[in-house]
Design an enzyme around this catalytic site. Structure first.
Site, mmCIF file in Angstrom:
data_model
loop_
_atom_site.group_PDB
_atom_site.id
_atom_site.type_symbol
_atom_site.label_atom_id
_atom_site.label_comp_id
_atom_site.label_asym_id
_atom_site.label_seq_id
_atom_site.Cartn_x
_atom_site.Cartn_y
_atom_site.Cartn_z
ATOM 1 N N HIS A 1 -5.634 -2.463 12.870
ATOM 2 C CA HIS A 1 -7.392 -3.113 13.007
ATOM 3 C C HIS A 1 -7.556 -4.140 14.061
ATOM 4 O O HIS A 1 -8.576 -4.312 14.555
ATOM 5 C CB HIS A 1 -7.548 -3.728 11.474
ATOM 6 C CG HIS A 1 -7.485 -2.772 10.621
ATOM 7 N ND1 HIS A 1 -6.162 -2.490 9.763
ATOM 8 C CD2 HIS A 1 -8.581 -2.194 9.886
ATOM 9 C CE1 HIS A 1 -6.697 -1.698 8.610
ATOM 10 N NE2 HIS A 1 -7.969 -1.482 9.036
ATOM 11 N N ARG B 1 0.878 -1.162 0.014
ATOM 12 C CA ARG B 1 -0.012 -0.035 -0.150
ATOM 13 C C ARG B 1 0.781 1.336 0.019
ATOM 14 O O ARG B 1 0.170 2.367 -0.412
ATOM 15 C CB ARG B 1 -0.876 -0.024 1.109
ATOM 16 C CG ARG B 1 -1.722 -1.193 1.306
ATOM 17 C CD ARG B 1 -2.566 -1.290 2.753
ATOM 18 N NE ARG B 1 -3.301 -0.024 2.924
ATOM 19 C CZ ARG B 1 -3.973 0.050 4.150
ATOM 20 N NH1 ARG B 1 -3.469 -0.656 5.018
ATOM 21 N NH2 ARG B 1 -4.843 1.151 4.131
ATOM 22 N N HIS C 1 -0.818 7.181 7.032
ATOM 23 C CA HIS C 1 -1.395 7.183 8.259
ATOM 24 C C HIS C 1 -0.782 7.892 9.148
ATOM 25 O O HIS C 1 0.336 7.241 9.715
ATOM 26 C CB HIS C 1 -1.711 5.935 8.892
ATOM 27 C CG HIS C 1 -2.639 4.981 7.714
ATOM 28 N ND1 HIS C 1 -1.754 4.179 6.703
ATOM 29 C CD2 HIS C 1 -3.814 4.772 7.716
ATOM 30 C CE1 HIS C 1 -2.977 3.559 6.014
ATOM 31 N NE2 HIS C 1 -4.039 3.785 6.588
ATOM 32 N N ASP D 1 -8.293 7.686 11.580
ATOM 33 C CA ASP D 1 -8.724 6.744 10.995
ATOM 34 C C ASP D 1 -9.949 5.735 11.573
ATOM 35 O O ASP D 1 -10.507 6.250 12.628
ATOM 36 C CB ASP D 1 -7.540 5.501 11.316
ATOM 37 C CG ASP D 1 -7.284 4.402 10.276
ATOM 38 O OD1 ASP D 1 -8.304 4.269 9.479
ATOM 39 O OD2 ASP D 1 -6.141 3.852 10.363
#
Length: 617
Positions: free
Chosen positions: A239, A196, A227, A313
């Site tokens: 996560h 990513r 981020h 986020d």
């Protein structure tokens, strides 16, 4: 005379109606806040109640699909707007286990238009289009992962990536992309950033980030650098739990922060704050960046001078929710107090809304502080011209989305990203059936052809191999499912021993929320690949369809190709490169421990008249 006057009046009326029809639809153009737009934002702010202002700082999910007006899911969306005054939605699609159930552009646009029509104020629609709109919607331009742009290395391609994504996004009613990723992937074991990221070099990452922002702005789309303050040097997925960036301030200033500084200089509209701890900045072990005033207000706003929208986020991620298990609504309050302007995907929206409203009414959050964030959001809406026209013209989608030249460009980037890291000179290029049989007439359906005795065996280590079988001529293709890999060992090794050439394609990409290391091979598939190499390393080409670092676990690999992506365009690019149909000239945007340094790339020209030209860089 009366007839002439009547004709002129009719013509004037038709012209007025036609102009009005055009004005009701958004007309995307370069991001620009006019003086009239700024006045609208300020005037609107003063008209809003406290309850409406609180709703404006939240963004919740909107899953694109056809929904009847009485569908419970649609009624929930209406309630969010009417009862909680939500001002923004994050568009995604429904899921089936790990798979996204991609929708159609028309379905998405119709739903977003309907929501816009039912909202008191124009809505902001955002999405995670890290690989373009094709991540969520079919028929759109397919792009490879960000790291492929690092392998390609051309700033003009990153700029076009931003522009095309913006044009397709705005055509369906999406205004804001949670991209580009400004993380520097300096940790090969990072389970969630990996491909990513554009790469490991802060300067290259920052340059590609800035180029993307430029292109996106030209196409009329808001951008987000994420981020913050950097998720590239973590070894866990936020996560699933708390990720930590355990480096000193000097490291942050030289590695993590420079791409964000470049993004700010390039005019990025928003910065997304991560659920990561950074002890060098905030020693409180319970202060992930999202709820840390030190990292948001002090570092990002004051020290780095960012004036745009600061967005959390997703607030439903375990990296944050575990801290507020007893009072989940407080997560939103603490994030807002830390300096965030927009609260993304709260775990419990009603509880979060009520907690924020109570905090404002009690004075814990001042009215001035709330107004500052709401004004930023209203100005963002005005910069897109949404106060003048909020709907999209559904009839124009077929002209703006999936243009042939854009589809070709996505393939071009994937082709140029292919990187040859190791080559023993014995495997590539592969010989196709057409070259084996000479240049005869094109084969007709059902005609026989020369038996090739499975000269090429392709072993695909993947949950979802998609189009690879159709792309490899004259080959026996064996799909290795991680769940049954151990039981397939004998079959695979027998085929490998009998083949002249073996292609082992390994599909491993970061998957949000996947338990275990999502960028490492499963134990069973890793063991099987090791046995393949033990039997046939000299005649095997290993193709990394995603994570480029996997070669570090298999030092026996002699021929190694990286695509940095598992997108369909990358599959096609890999096959074309293996058969010598395209030149190979990509370069590693990251270093592979004990294998190759960043910048490595063996150059190969496309096969010409049955031969090939070799070179190195």
């Amino acid at each position: 005379m009366h007839r002439i006057l009547g004709f002129l009046l009719s013509a004037l009326l038709l012209t007025t109606i036609s102009a009005f029809a055009k004005d009701k639809y958004q007309r995307p153009g370069p991001i620009h806040l006019t003086s009239s737009g700024e006045k609208w934002a300020e005037k609107t702010l003063h008209k809003l109640t406290v309850e409406e202002k609180v709703g404006q700082v939240f963004m919740i999910w909107c899953r694109a699909s056809f929904l009847n007006v009485e569908n419970p899911e649609y009624l929930q969306l209406r309630e969010a707007m009417q009862k909680y005054h939500v001002g923004s939605f994050a568009m995604t699609v429904h899921v089936d286990g790990p798979y996204l159930l991609r929708s159609e552009p028309y379905e998405a646009a119709e739903l977003l238009n309907r929501l816009q029509s039912e909202s008191k104020l124009p809505l902001l629609f955002a999405a995670d289009f890290e690989r373009g709109v094709s991540m969520r919607l079919m028929g759109t331009t397919v792009f490879p992962h960000a790291m492929a742009f690092g392998g390609d290395g051309k700033l003009e391609d990153a700029e076009a990536f931003g522009r095309i994504t913006a044009e397709e996004s705005r055509a369906i009613g999406i205004h804001w992309n949670f991209f580009p990723d400004a993380d520097v992937n300096s940790n090969p074991a990072n389970p969630i950033i990996n491909t990513r990221s554009f790469g490991e070099d802060p300067k290259q990452v920052g340059d590609l980030v800035a180029a993307y922002i430029k292109g996106a702005h030209e196409g009329g789309m808001l951008t987000t650098a994420k981020h913050f303050p950097g998720h590239g040097d973590t070894a866990s997925d936020s996560h699933l739990g708390v990720a930590s960036v355990n480096v000193d301030r000097a490291h942050l200033d030289s590695i993590e922060l420079p791409p964000f500084r470049q993004a700010i200089a390039a005019g990025v509209d928003a910065v997304m704050v991560a659920h990561v701890t950074v002890p060098a900045l905030d020693s409180d072990p319970n202060h992930v960046a999202t709820i840390s005033p030190v990292m948001v207000s002090d570092l990002l706003e004051k020290q780095m001078g960012f004036k745009g929208i600061i967005v959390t986020d997703a607030l439903d991620m375990a990296g944050l929710t575990h801290l507020f298990a007893e009072n989940i609504g407080r997560a939103a309050v603490e994030a807002f107090k830390a300096g965030n302007d927009l609260l993304l995907i709260p775990a419990d929206f009603p509880a979060s809304y009520n907690a924020m409203l109570q905090a404002v009414q009690s004075g814990e959050i001042s009215r001035e502080r709330l107004d500052r964030s709401v004004l930023k959001i209203l100005k963002a809406k005005a910069s897109l011209g949404l106060q003048e026209a909020r709907l999209v013209d559904v009839s124009a989608i077929d002209k703006a989305v999936g243009k042939p030249e854009n589809l070709a460009f996505g393939q071009h980037v994937a082709d140029d990203a292919v990187t040859l890291v190791r080559d023993n000179g014995k495997v590539l290029p592969l010989k196709s059936a057409a070259r084996n049989q000479g240049t005869g007439k094109a084969a007709l359906p059902y005609t026989t052809r020369e038996e090739t005795h499975n000269q090429v065996v392709a072993v695909l280590f993947s949950d979802d191999a998609r189009e690879f079988r159709a792309r490899v001529p004259d080959a026996r293709v064996i799909y290795v499912d991680p769940r049954i890999a151990a039981g397939m060992s004998d079959e695979v090794l027998k085929a490998v021993d009998e083949a002249e050439t073996v292609v082992a394609a390994v599909y491993v990409v970061p998957t949000a929320g996947k338990v275990g290391n999502s960028v490492a091979m499963a134990d069973a598939t890793g063991a099987l690949l090791q046995r393949v190499l033990d039997h046939a390393a000299g005649k095997t080409a290993v193709v990394a369809m995603g994570n480029p670092y996997l070669a570090a676990d298999f030092p026996e690999i002699e021929t190694y190709v990286c695509t940095f992506s598992n997108a369909t365009v990358s599959e096609i690019a890999a096959v074309k490169a293996l058969f010598g149909e395209i030149a190979v000239h990509g370069h590693l945007p990251v270093s592979i421990p004990n294998v190759a340094q960043r910048g490595t790339g063996i150059v190969r020209a496309a096969v010409v008249n049955g031969g090939s030209e070799h070179g190195n860089e």
